[in-house]
Design an enzyme around this catalytic site. Structure first.
Site, PDB file in Angstrom:
ATOM      1  N   ARG A 150       0.855  -1.179   0.000  1.00 46.88           N
ATOM      2  CA  ARG A 150       0.000   0.000   0.000  1.00 46.88           C
ATOM      3  C   ARG A 150       0.893   1.231   0.000  1.00 46.88           C
ATOM      4  O   ARG A 150       2.035   1.185   0.450  1.00 46.88           O
ATOM      5  CB  ARG A 150      -0.907   0.027   1.225  1.00 46.88           C
ATOM      6  CG  ARG A 150      -1.881  -1.148   1.350  1.00 46.88           C
ATOM      7  CD  ARG A 150      -2.737  -0.986   2.598  1.00 46.88           C
ATOM      8  NE  ARG A 150      -3.717  -2.066   2.753  1.00 46.88           N
ATOM      9  CZ  ARG A 150      -3.533  -3.153   3.477  1.00 46.88           C
ATOM     10  NH1 ARG A 150      -2.364  -3.321   4.110  1.00 46.88           N
ATOM     11  NH2 ARG A 150      -4.459  -4.071   3.573  1.00 46.88           N
ATOM     12  N   LYS A 181      -2.693  -1.780   7.624  1.00 46.06           N
ATOM     13  CA  LYS A 181      -3.920  -1.255   8.218  1.00 46.06           C
ATOM     14  C   LYS A 181      -4.142  -1.854   9.599  1.00 46.06           C
ATOM     15  O   LYS A 181      -3.819  -3.011   9.846  1.00 46.06           O
ATOM     16  CB  LYS A 181      -5.118  -1.577   7.320  1.00 46.06           C
ATOM     17  CG  LYS A 181      -5.218  -0.707   6.081  1.00 46.06           C
ATOM     18  CD  LYS A 181      -6.510  -0.986   5.339  1.00 46.06           C
ATOM     19  CE  LYS A 181      -6.680  -0.053   4.144  1.00 46.06           C
ATOM     20  NZ  LYS A 181      -7.952  -0.320   3.420  1.00 46.06           N
ATOM     21  N   HIS A 249      -2.110   2.280  -6.072  1.00 40.49           N
ATOM     22  CA  HIS A 249      -2.951   1.126  -5.775  1.00 40.49           C
ATOM     23  C   HIS A 249      -3.172   0.260  -7.009  1.00 40.49           C
ATOM     24  O   HIS A 249      -3.468  -0.933  -6.889  1.00 40.49           O
ATOM     25  CB  HIS A 249      -4.283   1.580  -5.181  1.00 40.49           C
ATOM     26  CG  HIS A 249      -4.746   0.718  -4.052  1.00 40.49           C
ATOM     27  ND1 HIS A 249      -4.075   0.636  -2.847  1.00 40.49           N
ATOM     28  CD2 HIS A 249      -5.795  -0.139  -3.940  1.00 40.49           C
ATOM     29  CE1 HIS A 249      -4.695  -0.201  -2.043  1.00 40.49           C
ATOM     30  NE2 HIS A 249      -5.740  -0.698  -2.689  1.00 40.49           N
ATOM     31  N   ARG A 252      -0.610  -2.311  -6.877  1.00 44.93           N
ATOM     32  CA  ARG A 252      -0.968  -3.332  -5.883  1.00 44.93           C
ATOM     33  C   ARG A 252      -1.979  -4.311  -6.490  1.00 44.93           C
ATOM     34  O   ARG A 252      -1.866  -5.525  -6.321  1.00 44.93           O
ATOM     35  CB  ARG A 252      -1.532  -2.656  -4.634  1.00 44.93           C
ATOM     36  CG  ARG A 252      -2.014  -3.609  -3.536  1.00 44.93           C
ATOM     37  CD  ARG A 252      -2.350  -2.787  -2.290  1.00 44.93           C
ATOM     38  NE  ARG A 252      -3.181  -3.499  -1.336  1.00 44.93           N
ATOM     39  CZ  ARG A 252      -2.717  -4.299  -0.374  1.00 44.93           C
ATOM     40  NH1 ARG A 252      -1.414  -4.495  -0.267  1.00 44.93           N
ATOM     41  NH2 ARG A 252      -3.542  -4.892   0.475  1.00 44.93           N
ATOM     42  N   HIS A 275      -4.753  -8.880   3.811  1.00 48.16           N
ATOM     43  CA  HIS A 275      -6.196  -8.775   3.985  1.00 48.16           C
ATOM     44  C   HIS A 275      -6.645  -9.582   5.196  1.00 48.16           C
ATOM     45  O   HIS A 275      -6.247 -10.737   5.356  1.00 48.16           O
ATOM     46  CB  HIS A 275      -6.935  -9.292   2.751  1.00 48.16           C
ATOM     47  CG  HIS A 275      -6.848  -8.370   1.573  1.00 48.16           C
ATOM     48  ND1 HIS A 275      -7.128  -8.766   0.282  1.00 48.16           N
ATOM     49  CD2 HIS A 275      -6.522  -7.049   1.491  1.00 48.16           C
ATOM     50  CE1 HIS A 275      -6.975  -7.738  -0.539  1.00 48.16           C
ATOM     51  NE2 HIS A 275      -6.600  -6.691   0.171  1.00 48.16           N
ATOM     52  N   TYR A 284     -10.184 -10.507  -6.761  1.00 51.69           N
ATOM     53  CA  TYR A 284      -9.163 -10.789  -7.772  1.00 51.69           C
ATOM     54  C   TYR A 284      -9.466 -12.064  -8.549  1.00 51.69           C
ATOM     55  O   TYR A 284      -8.922 -12.272  -9.622  1.00 51.69           O
ATOM     56  CB  TYR A 284      -7.783 -10.858  -7.119  1.00 51.69           C
ATOM     57  CG  TYR A 284      -7.364  -9.522  -6.555  1.00 51.69           C
ATOM     58  CD1 TYR A 284      -7.013  -8.472  -7.400  1.00 51.69           C
ATOM     59  CD2 TYR A 284      -7.369  -9.286  -5.192  1.00 51.69           C
ATOM     60  CE1 TYR A 284      -6.667  -7.231  -6.899  1.00 51.69           C
ATOM     61  CE2 TYR A 284      -7.017  -8.043  -4.673  1.00 51.69           C
ATOM     62  CZ  TYR A 284      -6.673  -7.029  -5.532  1.00 51.69           C
ATOM     63  OH  TYR A 284      -6.337  -5.797  -5.028  1.00 51.69           O
TER      64      TYR A 284
END
Length: 329
Positions: A150, A181, A249, A252, A275, A284
């Site tokens: 990120r 995150k 992004h 990514r 994630h 994806y």
């Protein structure tokens, strides 16, 4: 209807003066309530007499007219706030917008580069007078695409591990340790090309180095901001001849899509991206299927039927005629 106009104006004064909302927000509320008043006039009801079925019918009409789900949601938000205010004034005993939701919007697929485009961007070299600038931007591109970082994780990287480091790269082990995150740390592998780019940048970084421990700094020795990196990446993609401006992004997304296409291992992609839920990574699989469908459309001789093209007509069958019946004597 004069009473309706007075109520709308009183509410707009409330959000402008008491809630101190921005002029742009008040202007949007004004448009939303003008639409509400128009719908109520057509239905022959006062604003205070609007019922839940009225709202649902108007939502269905907007959807049928082609308004987006997001646009309808914003309008409903404006209407809902108006009726909440009417209730607090004791002018209504129910909110007709309560429990009314906009149509569900489909989630757009993330935008990703093709493999050739990603490589073209990563291998692009500018004829710049500043080799340090080129080495830095090349390293940034390699880490974003090669590690799936990120933008915040990239900006947080320091030159070396320390007690206050948000992230760093262990070149000897080929790993990047980042703070993602929710302040969750994870480690991701760093490929050979990214390590080569990192070594080239570190050799040039000394000319700019100040007291900031950041891995990526500007000419004044200060840590780069996300906005600065976005501008540089967009410029690099333009100079590399890509048709689409590239943002961090997107690299990514490209990383995740290309790893999934090659491995088919969704759980591994989840771990690499950091994630928390596998459902976030499953988007994806849709992107991967889209890629496979494009390959099919381009390669299969009968793929035209998928693209809305009419199939080739079948050859007309020739049925031999029956021999004539003998005439009775």
């Amino acid at each position: 209807m004069t009473d309706d106009a007075a109520l709308v104006q009183a509410y707009l004064n409330h959000v402008r003066v008491e809630k101190r909302l921005a002029d742009r927000t008040v202007a949007l509320y004004t448009l939303d309530l003008e639409k509400l008043s128009s719908q109520a006039r057509e239905a022959g009801v006062a604003l205070k007499a609007v019922q839940n079925p009225h709202i649902r019918r108007w939502v269905a009409q907007m959807h049928g007219a082609g308004r987006t789900a997001r646009g309808i949601a914003l309008i409903l938000s404006g209407w809902r706030g108006f009726y909440v205010w009417l209730g607090r004034q004791g002018l209504i005993d129910h909110n007709p917008v309560q429990d009314v939701r906009a149509p569900k919007a489909g989630k757009p697929l993330p935008k990703a580069l093709g493999v050739d485009e990603a490589v073209q961007l990563a291998t692009h070299h500018e004829d710049a007078d500043d080799p340090a600038l080129e080495a830095r931007d090349a390293c940034i591109t390699e880490l974003l695409y090669g590690c799936g970082l990120r933008i915040g994780e990239l900006v947080g990287l320091d030159v070396a591990a320390s007690g206050s480091a948000r992230g760093w790269i262990d070149a000897q082990d080929g790993e990047a340790h980042v703070l993602g995150k929710g302040s969750k740390r994870r480690s991701v592998p760093v490929g050979r090309q990214a390590l080569t780019a990192l070594a080239a940048w570190l050799a040039q970084r000394a000319a700019w180095a100040g007291e900031d421990p950041a891995l990526f700094i500007g000419a004044r020795g200060q840590r780069l901001t996300p906005q600065h990196i976005r501008v540089r990446l967009k410029r690099r993609s333009r100079l590399a001849g890509l048709a689409t401006p590239v943002h961090p992004h997107m690299l990514r997304h490209s990383f995740a899509s290309h790893v999934l296409q090659s491995s088919g291992d969704l759980r591994a992609v989840q771990e690499l991206l950091g994630h928390a839920s596998i459902s976030t990574t499953q988007v994806y699989t849709r992107l991967d299927f889209q890629h496979l469908a494009q390959v099919y459309d381009a390669a299969h001789p009968r793929a035209g039927t998928r693209s809305g093209q009419a199939p080739e007509p079948l050859p007309k069958m020739v049925v031999p005629s029956a021999p004539p019946k003998p005439r009775p004597k």
